[in-house]
Scaffold this motif. Structure first.
Motif, PDB file in Angstrom:
ATOM      1  N   LYS A  71       0.823  -1.207   0.000  1.00  0.00           N
ATOM      2  CA  LYS A  71       0.000   0.000   0.000  1.00  0.00           C
ATOM      3  C   LYS A  71       0.865   1.268   0.000  1.00  0.00           C
ATOM      4  CE  LYS A  71      -4.018   2.134   2.154  1.00  0.00           C
ATOM      5  NZ  LYS A  71      -3.533   3.495   1.870  1.00  0.00           N
ATOM      6  N   GLN A  72       1.973   1.250   0.767  1.00  0.00           N
ATOM      7  CA  GLN A  72       2.815   2.442   0.827  1.00  0.00           C
ATOM      8  C   GLN A  72       3.397   2.782  -0.545  1.00  0.00           C
ATOM      9  OE1 GLN A  72       6.645   1.891   2.801  1.00  0.00           O
ATOM     10  NE2 GLN A  72       6.280  -0.322   2.906  1.00  0.00           N
ATOM     11  N   TYR A  77       3.570   6.064  -5.452  1.00  0.00           N
ATOM     12  CA  TYR A  77       3.746   6.137  -6.912  1.00  0.00           C
ATOM     13  C   TYR A  77       2.422   6.230  -7.665  1.00  0.00           C
ATOM     14  CZ  TYR A  77       8.670   5.081  -6.219  1.00  0.00           C
ATOM     15  OH  TYR A  77       9.989   5.123  -5.839  1.00  0.00           O
ATOM     16  N   GLN A  78       1.316   6.332  -6.911  1.00  0.00           N
ATOM     17  CA  GLN A  78      -0.027   6.468  -7.499  1.00  0.00           C
ATOM     18  C   GLN A  78      -0.284   5.378  -8.547  1.00  0.00           C
ATOM     19  OE1 GLN A  78       0.053  10.613  -8.844  1.00  0.00           O
ATOM     20  NE2 GLN A  78      -0.887  11.251  -6.922  1.00  0.00           N
ATOM     21  N   LEU A  79      -0.024   4.151  -8.161  1.00  0.00           N
ATOM     22  CA  LEU A  79      -0.139   3.030  -9.102  1.00  0.00           C
ATOM     23  C   LEU A  79      -1.581   2.716  -9.463  1.00  0.00           C
ATOM     24  CD1 LEU A  79       2.538   0.614  -7.578  1.00  0.00           C
ATOM     25  CD2 LEU A  79       2.824   2.288  -9.423  1.00  0.00           C
ATOM     26  N   PHE A 204      10.255   5.658 -15.048  1.00  0.00           N
ATOM     27  CA  PHE A 204       9.506   4.789 -15.950  1.00  0.00           C
ATOM     28  C   PHE A 204       8.086   4.512 -15.472  1.00  0.00           C
ATOM     29  CE2 PHE A 204      10.019   0.739 -13.798  1.00  0.00           C
ATOM     30  CZ  PHE A 204      11.345   0.619 -13.399  1.00  0.00           C
ATOM     31  N   ILE A 205       7.747   4.768 -14.209  1.00  0.00           N
ATOM     32  CA  ILE A 205       6.339   4.772 -13.807  1.00  0.00           C
ATOM     33  C   ILE A 205       5.631   5.963 -14.444  1.00  0.00           C
ATOM     34  CG2 ILE A 205       4.751   5.045 -11.874  1.00  0.00           C
ATOM     35  CD1 ILE A 205       5.956   2.274 -11.993  1.00  0.00           C
ATOM     36  N   ASP A 206       6.334   7.097 -14.531  1.00  0.00           N
ATOM     37  CA  ASP A 206       5.770   8.276 -15.204  1.00  0.00           C
ATOM     38  C   ASP A 206       5.517   7.998 -16.686  1.00  0.00           C
ATOM     39  OD1 ASP A 206       5.774   9.748 -12.887  1.00  0.00           O
ATOM     40  OD2 ASP A 206       7.654  10.791 -13.318  1.00  0.00           O
ATOM     41  N   VAL A 207       6.397   7.218 -17.323  1.00  0.00           N
ATOM     42  CA  VAL A 207       6.200   6.840 -18.727  1.00  0.00           C
ATOM     43  C   VAL A 207       4.943   5.981 -18.856  1.00  0.00           C
ATOM     44  CG1 VAL A 207       7.140   5.511 -20.663  1.00  0.00           C
ATOM     45  CG2 VAL A 207       8.633   7.012 -19.340  1.00  0.00           C
ATOM     46  N   ALA A 208       4.759   5.049 -17.928  1.00  0.00           N
ATOM     47  CA  ALA A 208       3.556   4.207 -17.945  1.00  0.00           C
ATOM     48  C   ALA A 208       2.298   5.052 -17.852  1.00  0.00           C
ATOM     49  CB  ALA A 208       3.609   3.196 -16.797  1.00  0.00           C
ATOM     50  N   ARG A 209       2.326   6.055 -16.997  1.00  0.00           N
ATOM     51  CA  ARG A 209       1.155   6.917 -16.823  1.00  0.00           C
ATOM     52  C   ARG A 209       0.912   7.769 -18.068  1.00  0.00           C
ATOM     53  NH1 ARG A 209       2.496   8.390 -12.433  1.00  0.00           N
ATOM     54  NH2 ARG A 209       1.076   7.142 -11.169  1.00  0.00           N
ATOM     55  N   LYS A 210       1.971   8.291 -18.635  1.00  0.00           N
ATOM     56  CA  LYS A 210       1.839   9.169 -19.803  1.00  0.00           C
ATOM     57  C   LYS A 210       1.309   8.412 -21.018  1.00  0.00           C
ATOM     58  CE  LYS A 210       4.545  12.192 -22.843  1.00  0.00           C
ATOM     59  NZ  LYS A 210       5.894  12.746 -23.135  1.00  0.00           N
ATOM     60  N   LEU A 211       1.770   7.165 -21.215  1.00  0.00           N
ATOM     61  CA  LEU A 211       1.409   6.404 -22.415  1.00  0.00           C
ATOM     62  C   LEU A 211       0.362   5.335 -22.159  1.00  0.00           C
ATOM     63  CD1 LEU A 211       4.964   5.935 -24.004  1.00  0.00           C
ATOM     64  CD2 LEU A 211       3.243   7.679 -24.510  1.00  0.00           C
TER      65      LEU A 211
END
Length: 367
Positions: A71-72, A77-79, A204-211
């Motif tokens: 959860k943390q 990372y707002q997954l 690369f989490i930001d890349v996942a969110r963007k794309l």
């Protein structure tokens, strides 16, 4: 005794029935001298779930299990807020646990390698050989996915100035270059920890969110040249192996239907990468039907042909059982009929039922 092999699963409470059977199969089929350290990246596990998993591990020697509440990391990372491809999935969100595997190197920074396995799997052999995969110079060892053929076809067509389908789920990978002519299936991974630790996780989490990429597509998008391939037997994805697809694979993959069947008969991991999971048919609600008939063979025979086998087994006049089998048989027949000739789906489903029944007999856990 050799050092333990680190193995990771990830799920929330919705996947525990699949996890129970996969974990049992993993431990049941290890060699006596093999030691596993199993870690569950989890969310919303109660004491009952953890106790069941501890009970399963307790059946076997030389292995241990621990739990990490994600959860943390999910919040940080707002997954839970990464959208699917809008055009195809109407603004749905990817399940957060699908990204948990990407954190493995930062959870195990001092390890050389770690194996990740999806929960919708059966592990049929000892995984020491998989762990010994040479991943030197690569971020991971992963299976090449059959969708490579589709992506490569689109890229070749685009390079040749021919028509391609401009709108499909893999449109990030058909830019016409050869960069994406190989595509991986991320249900089984052998992580090279030190290589991954050089990466920027947040980036690369930001890349996942963007794309709008899930974990698998993110790996394909970012690490296409940094991956080495493992044999198909370590990740036999059912969605690829319908009779229709098998007949095409001789052309696409240079593998014959006979070789595909041999892979399944000698496979290490079955991956139920299909719409209907085995626990949707046989679950804690319907498990009593299997217990009533007392064997997996009777159970699957009655699902396939109630009229014939209900007479043979003496259930013809049991209207309640007939009604229950009608409900169970529809999804089972739907799946196994994708492979009536080679019987691959039946082989995999029946093996899952076999392990679920054995697990119950040993622990009273209904999976």
């Amino acid at each position: 005794m050799k050092n333990p092999i680190n193995i990771v699963y990830s799920t929330d409470e919705n996947g525990v029935e699949q996890l129970y059977v996969s974990l049992f199969s993993l431990l049941r089929n290890k060699k006596q001298e093999t030691s596993y350290t199993i870690t569950i990246f989890c969310k919303n596990f109660n004491d009952s779930i953890e106790n069941n998993l501890l009970k399963i591990v307790g059946l076997f020697q030389n292995s241990s299990i621990n739990f990490i509440d994600f959860k943390q990391y999910e919040d940080e990372y707002q997954l839970a807020n990464i959208e699917m491809n809008k055009e195809h999935f109407l603004d749905l969100k990817w399940p957060a646990p699908t990204y948990y595997r990407l954190f493995i190197p930062w959870i195990f920074p001092d390890e050389e390698k770690v194996i990740y396995i999806d929960i919708d799997t059966l592990v049929l052999k000892d995984l020491t050989n998989l762990y010994n995969t040479d991943v030197t110079g690569y971020v991971a060892g992963v299976q090449e996915y059959a969708i490579s053929s589709w992506i490569q076809w689109n890229n070749e067509a685009k390079r040749n100035g021919e028509y391609v389908n401009p709108k499909h789920i893999y449109n990030h990978f058909d830019d016409g270059s050869t960069d994406y002519d190989k595509h991986v299936q991320a249900g089984v991974l052998v992580f090279n920890i030190k290589k991954w630790l050089n990466l920027d996780l947040k980036k690369f989490i930001d890349v996942a969110r963007k794309l709008n990429l899930n974990d698998q597509d993110l790996m394909n998008y970012l690490f296409r040249t940094d991956i080495t391939f493992i044999p198909d037997v370590y990740n036999l994805c059912l969605n690829l192996w319908s009779d229709k697809n098998i007949d095409l694979f001789n052309e696409w993959y240079r593998i014959t239907p006979e070789q595909v069947l041999e892979n399944f008969q000698n496979g290490y991991i079955y991956h139920f990468s299909i719409k209907t999971k085995p626990d949707w048919i046989l679950n804690s609600t319907t498990f009593d039907v299997l217990l009533t008939v007392g064997s997996v063979e009777k159970f699957t025979n009655l699902m396939l042909d109630w009229n014939k086998y209900s007479i043979e087994y003496g259930y013809k006049d049991n209207m309640d059982l007939q009604w229950k089998f009608k409900q169970l048989s529809e999804p089972y027949k739907f799946e196994v009929n994708f492979s009536p000739k080679y019987k691959i789906y039946k082989l995999a489903f029946d093996k899952w039922f076999e392990y679920a029944f054995e697990l119950y007999q040993k622990t009273n856990i209904k999976s």
